[in-house]
Write a protein that holds these residues in place. Structure first.
Motif, PDB file in Angstrom:
ATOM      1  N   PRO A  15      -0.130   7.895   1.134  1.00  0.00           N
ATOM      2  CA  PRO A  15       0.060   9.292   0.519  1.00  0.00           C
ATOM      3  C   PRO A  15       0.897  10.389   1.148  1.00  0.00           C
ATOM      4  N   GLU A  22      -9.633   1.957   0.270  1.00  0.00           N
ATOM      5  CA  GLU A  22     -10.360   1.251  -0.632  1.00  0.00           C
ATOM      6  C   GLU A  22      -9.292   0.083  -1.158  1.00  0.00           C
ATOM      7  N   ALA A  23      -8.165   0.229  -1.247  1.00  0.00           N
ATOM      8  CA  ALA A  23      -7.323  -0.702  -1.777  1.00  0.00           C
ATOM      9  C   ALA A  23      -7.103  -1.650  -0.552  1.00  0.00           C
ATOM     10  N   VAL A  60       1.061  -1.287   0.022  1.00  0.00           N
ATOM     11  CA  VAL A  60       0.067  -0.145  -0.256  1.00  0.00           C
ATOM     12  C   VAL A  60       0.805   1.253  -0.072  1.00  0.00           C
ATOM     13  N   TYR A 104      -7.342  13.915   1.013  1.00  0.00           N
ATOM     14  CA  TYR A 104      -8.410  12.887   1.139  1.00  0.00           C
ATOM     15  C   TYR A 104      -9.070  11.750   0.160  1.00  0.00           C
ATOM     16  N   SER A 105      -8.687  12.446  -1.059  1.00  0.00           N
ATOM     17  CA  SER A 105      -9.141  11.788  -2.199  1.00  0.00           C
ATOM     18  C   SER A 105      -8.183  10.411  -2.422  1.00  0.00           C
ATOM     19  N   GLU A 106      -6.938  10.810  -2.061  1.00  0.00           N
ATOM     20  CA  GLU A 106      -5.683   9.748  -2.072  1.00  0.00           C
ATOM     21  C   GLU A 106      -6.045   8.657  -0.771  1.00  0.00           C
ATOM     22  N   ARG A 129      -8.642   8.048   0.755  1.00  0.00           N
ATOM     23  CA  ARG A 129      -9.866   7.058   0.317  1.00  0.00           C
ATOM     24  C   ARG A 129      -9.649   5.973  -0.577  1.00  0.00           C
ATOM     25  N   ALA A 130      -8.725   6.330  -1.535  1.00  0.00           N
ATOM     26  CA  ALA A 130      -8.463   5.329  -2.447  1.00  0.00           C
ATOM     27  C   ALA A 130      -7.116   4.299  -1.863  1.00  0.00           C
ATOM     28  N   GLN A 131      -6.494   4.480  -0.819  1.00  0.00           N
ATOM     29  CA  GLN A 131      -5.633   3.946  -0.137  1.00  0.00           C
ATOM     30  C   GLN A 131      -6.623   2.937   0.744  1.00  0.00           C
ATOM     31  N   ILE A 152     -16.583   4.328   3.616  1.00  0.00           N
ATOM     32  CA  ILE A 152     -16.080   3.375   3.026  1.00  0.00           C
ATOM     33  C   ILE A 152     -16.210   2.074   3.901  1.00  0.00           C
TER      34      ILE A 152
END
Length: 165
Positions: free
Chosen positions: A5, A23-24, A2, A15-17, A19-21, A155
Motif C-alpha cells: 500500500p 492477512e493476504a 502482494v 493501517y486498514s490496507e 492489515r489486508a496485505q 493478526i
C-alpha cells in the motif's frame, strides 16, 4: 503478488490496507517464523522513516532473542525489563518512545535510532515476543501508529504461533 500500500494521509485507511496485505501474506501459512519474516518485510517496505523493523522472541522466561527483522544487524539478546523491548514485555503493553535518548536504560543497537515503538505479542495468555520498530526521527510514532501496529500484531497472534512455543 502482494500489493504494497501507498502511504495515505489517513492513518486509518493506511493501517486498514496494511492489515489486508498482512492477512493476504499470512493466508493459511501456520509457520510462525515465516509469518514474522513476511510481516517484518511488509512493514519495512511500507511504513516510512524506519531504520529497523522486526521481532524479538521470548525464548526463556527472562530473555528476548532476536527474531526475523529488516535493517542493520541488531542486539541478539535483551533481558525482560531492560530497554524499550524488555519494558514492553514486563508491562505487557505497548511502549511508544518519542526520544529514545530520554528513555532510562535504552539499549542502543543502532545509534541512528531516535524514536521507538514496541508492541507485545501474546500466545496462550502470555507475552511471547515483541514487534520492535525504530526510526531515525524523534517523534516519528503516534498513537495512530500504536493502534495500527497493534492491529497487525493481532493478526499474527491468530496464526501458527504455537509452531514456535
Amino acid at each position: 503478488m502482494v500489493h504494497v500500500p501507498m502511504l495515505s494521509a489517513d492513518p486509518e485507511a493506511f493501517y486498514s490496507e496494511l492489515r489486508a496485505q498482512l492477512e493476504a501474506l499470512v493466508g493459511d501459512e501456520r509457520d510462525a517464523i515465516a509469518n514474522l519474516a513476511n510481516a517484518a518485510a511488509l512493514i519495512w517496505h511500507t511504513a516510512p522513516e524506519l531504520n529497523w523493523a522486526g521481532f524479538y522472541l521470548r525464548r526463556r522466561e527472562n530473555e528476548l532473542v532476536l527474531g526475523p527483522f529488516q535493517g542493520k544487524p541488531a542486539c541478539v539478546r535483551i533481558s525482560v525489563g531492560k530497554g524499550v523491548c524488555g519494558t514492553a514485555v514486563a508491562r505487557g503493553a505497548s511502549v511508544l518512545v518519542e526520544d529514545v535518548h530520554a528513555f532510562p536504560g535504552h539499549i542502543a543497537c543502532d545509534g541512528a535510532s531516535r524514536s521507538e515503538l514496541v508492541v507485545p505479542i501474546r500466545h496462550a495468555g502470555r507475552v511471547i515476543g515483541v514487534l520492535d520498530l525504530d526510526s531515525p526521527r524523534i517523534g516519528r510514532f503516534t498513537e495512530a501508529d500504536r493502534m495500527g501496529f497493534e492491529g497487525l500484531v493481532r493478526i499474527l497472534e491468530q496464526t501458527g504461533l504455537d509452531s514456535v512455543w
